[in-house]
Design a protein around this motif. Sequence first.
Motif, PDB file in Angstrom:
ATOM      1  N   ASN A  22       0.850  -1.217  -0.094  1.00  0.00           N
ATOM      2  CA  ASN A  22      -0.117  -0.185   0.094  1.00  0.00           C
ATOM      3  C   ASN A  22       0.845   1.318  -0.112  1.00  0.00           C
ATOM      4  N   LEU A  23       2.133   1.131  -0.165  1.00  0.00           N
ATOM      5  CA  LEU A  23       2.907   2.313  -0.354  1.00  0.00           C
ATOM      6  C   LEU A  23       2.916   2.748  -1.768  1.00  0.00           C
ATOM      7  N   THR A  24       3.230   4.203  -1.885  1.00  0.00           N
ATOM      8  CA  THR A  24       3.063   4.807  -3.495  1.00  0.00           C
ATOM      9  C   THR A  24       4.526   5.551  -3.438  1.00  0.00           C
ATOM     10  N   GLY A  25       4.555   6.365  -4.298  1.00  0.00           N
ATOM     11  CA  GLY A  25       5.703   7.126  -4.615  1.00  0.00           C
ATOM     12  C   GLY A  25       5.466   8.685  -3.885  1.00  0.00           C
ATOM     13  N   THR A  26       4.279   8.806  -3.298  1.00  0.00           N
ATOM     14  CA  THR A  26       3.978   9.926  -2.423  1.00  0.00           C
ATOM     15  C   THR A  26       4.002   9.484  -0.946  1.00  0.00           C
ATOM     16  N   SER A  27       4.354   8.402  -0.623  1.00  0.00           N
ATOM     17  CA  SER A  27       4.261   7.864   0.808  1.00  0.00           C
ATOM     18  C   SER A  27       5.605   8.450   1.641  1.00  0.00           C
TER      19      SER A  27
END
Length: 249
Positions: free
Chosen positions: A128-133
């Motif tokens: 559930n991690l993305t480039g904006t985490s």
Amino acid sequence: MIINNFLRRATKTQAFTLIELLVVLAIIVILSALLLPALARARDKGIRTHCLNNLRQMGIALEMYVEDDHYYPGHYIAKTPIESSQIVWPGRLLPFTSNHRGVFFCPAAPKAAAWTTTTNAGGEFPFNLTGTSTFSYGYNDWGGCKMDTKPYVGLGAQVNLQGEVVPSTVKVPSDMIVLTDSNCDGQWDTATTPLTTSTNQNPGDRHSDGSNILFCDGHTEFLKLVRLMEATAAMRVRWNRDHKPHPEN
């Protein structure tokens, strides 16, 4: 009357003079000035040691993952827009840490960097991690070369487009960076690079102006950020799995 006289004498005998009070206060101020910086340094060192222990545990998890799957975990599954890409390396290592998410959080990082089951709404935990985490640690995906350099010399960036990296391509594991502290700005915190053209992915400096580092062989180091970011051949080879400096980048 007798009692009042006794109390006055007792009070007079036990009281401090103004000079004595000022001397005591001066001593307390001096001791505080001497002790507080030492206590702060001891606290910072303890936090840095905690962070290094996190990296050591992730190093053990990485070793077990590589043994099981025969490749490094890679950084992300590319999606559009790119900022919504699904980060995979923490989720792939998590089962090998006994599902302990605390290992992925540096105690010196902001609380927002803690990895929770609801960190982002863009995917199902543990991916559930993305480039904006906001995240504590960055993975050396592209190496010390510009993004999209072919072939890239890191440990795997876009796993769905470029595939994963096999261990045999890492020429000097003891001198190949896997993870560093991130700068926790919510812009690709899960990646790390020494390139000044990608400053949002540079290592963090929250430990006395330096970063903790994990290498492919599992050992850890601490380096000042200015040293870690040097464009010298001796430093740049530590970012590249072919152990070459790639001065063209």
